[in-house]
Design a protein around this motif. Sequence first.
Motif, short mmCIF file in Angstrom:
data_model
loop_
_atom_site.label_atom_id
_atom_site.label_comp_id
_atom_site.label_asym_id
_atom_site.label_seq_id
_atom_site.Cartn_x
_atom_site.Cartn_y
_atom_site.Cartn_z
N CYS A 45 14.91 17.31 2.36
CA CYS A 45 13.69 16.05 2.78
C CYS A 45 13.01 15.86 1.26
CB CYS A 45 12.86 16.78 3.80
SG CYS A 45 13.61 17.24 5.36
N ARG A 46 12.94 14.51 1.38
CA ARG A 46 12.44 14.14 -0.04
C ARG A 46 10.87 13.27 0.53
NH1 ARG A 46 15.56 10.05 -3.81
NH2 ARG A 46 15.39 8.82 -1.66
N THR A 47 9.94 13.50 -0.43
CA THR A 47 8.71 12.61 -0.30
C THR A 47 8.52 11.98 -1.68
OG1 THR A 47 7.76 14.14 1.37
CG2 THR A 47 6.24 12.69 0.37
N MET A 48 8.44 10.67 -1.84
CA MET A 48 8.10 10.03 -3.02
C MET A 48 6.77 9.08 -2.64
SD MET A 48 12.01 8.58 -4.24
CE MET A 48 11.52 7.07 -3.84
N THR A 49 5.93 9.63 -3.58
CA THR A 49 4.69 8.76 -3.60
C THR A 49 4.53 7.96 -4.94
OG1 THR A 49 3.68 10.82 -2.36
CG2 THR A 49 1.99 9.02 -3.35
N THR A 50 4.36 6.53 -4.82
CA THR A 50 4.22 5.71 -5.74
C THR A 50 2.82 5.43 -5.83
OG1 THR A 50 6.26 4.89 -5.56
CG2 THR A 50 4.97 3.61 -6.98
N VAL A 51 2.04 5.64 -7.16
CA VAL A 51 0.63 5.09 -7.18
C VAL A 51 0.42 3.78 -7.55
CG1 VAL A 51 -1.20 5.87 -8.70
CG2 VAL A 51 0.09 7.73 -8.02
N GLU A 52 -0.26 3.05 -6.93
CA GLU A 52 -0.41 1.84 -7.18
C GLU A 52 -2.10 1.49 -6.99
OE1 GLU A 52 1.33 -0.59 -8.36
OE2 GLU A 52 3.38 0.32 -8.24
N PRO A 53 -2.99 1.57 -7.96
CA PRO A 53 -4.50 1.76 -7.87
C PRO A 53 -4.88 0.21 -7.16
CG PRO A 53 -3.83 2.28 -10.03
CD PRO A 53 -2.56 2.03 -9.34
N LEU A 54 -4.38 -0.82 -7.31
CA LEU A 54 -4.78 -2.22 -6.79
C LEU A 54 -4.63 -2.19 -5.43
CD1 LEU A 54 -4.65 -4.26 -9.88
CD2 LEU A 54 -6.75 -2.91 -8.95
N SER A 55 -3.38 -2.09 -5.05
CA SER A 55 -2.83 -2.35 -3.89
C SER A 55 -2.56 -1.01 -3.05
CB SER A 55 -1.38 -3.09 -3.83
OG SER A 55 -0.33 -1.99 -4.66
N GLY A 56 -2.92 0.16 -3.42
CA GLY A 56 -2.84 1.23 -2.58
C GLY A 56 -1.44 2.33 -2.69
N ASN A 57 -1.46 3.45 -2.48
CA ASN A 57 -0.24 4.23 -2.86
C ASN A 57 0.63 3.79 -1.68
OD1 ASN A 57 -1.98 5.20 -4.64
ND2 ASN A 57 -2.05 7.14 -3.53
N LEU A 58 2.04 4.08 -2.26
CA LEU A 58 3.28 3.94 -1.25
C LEU A 58 4.08 5.29 -1.00
CD1 LEU A 58 5.22 2.07 0.65
CD2 LEU A 58 6.52 1.93 -1.51
N VAL A 59 4.01 5.84 0.27
CA VAL A 59 4.67 7.04 0.64
C VAL A 59 6.02 6.77 1.34
CG1 VAL A 59 4.51 9.27 1.97
CG2 VAL A 59 2.51 8.02 0.76
N LYS A 60 7.22 7.28 0.69
CA LYS A 60 8.39 6.95 1.33
C LYS A 60 9.06 8.40 1.57
CE LYS A 60 13.09 5.14 0.57
NZ LYS A 60 13.91 4.43 -0.22
N LYS A 61 9.32 8.73 2.75
CA LYS A 61 10.10 9.82 3.18
C LYS A 61 11.38 9.54 3.78
CE LYS A 61 5.50 11.95 4.52
NZ LYS A 61 4.82 12.50 5.58
N ASP A 62 12.37 10.54 3.26
CA ASP A 62 13.71 10.38 3.83
C ASP A 62 14.66 11.63 3.76
OD1 ASP A 62 13.92 10.34 1.09
OD2 ASP A 62 14.78 8.33 0.91
#
Length: 128
Positions: A45-62
């Motif tokens: 199971c993977r969780t990827m979190t991308t930091v985008e200070p202006l638009s918010g973080n993106l969390v992708k789980k798969d």
Amino acid sequence: MKTILLLLAALAVAAGPARALHCHVCTSSTNCKKPQICSASSRFCRTMTTVEPLSGNLVKKDCVESCTATYTLQGQVSSGTSATQCCQEDLCNEKPYNAVPARAPLSSTALGLGLALGLLALLLAPNL
């Protein structure tokens, strides 16, 4: 004869049907939770979190076949920076930040084989 039957029974238990991994599979700006059954080839199971200070973080789980964990040290966060967490237990990617690195649990096959070898050793050399 009893020894052979006991050994065959232990091996049959060890080689039982494989059970599919369950992971949360979703993409969101928050900690999404959508449990799904993974394909037979998925081991992580993977969780990827991308930091985008202006638009918010993106969390992708798969569910994935292989996974390499990456971590971001505090103070090194910049736009587009991401962190990847990997785990191998059912629904282990529930939380977005899991500080425990992935580890391989003992499979039922390994446990069954160990049990079979232990029983065989006990039957063949009971005085040990």
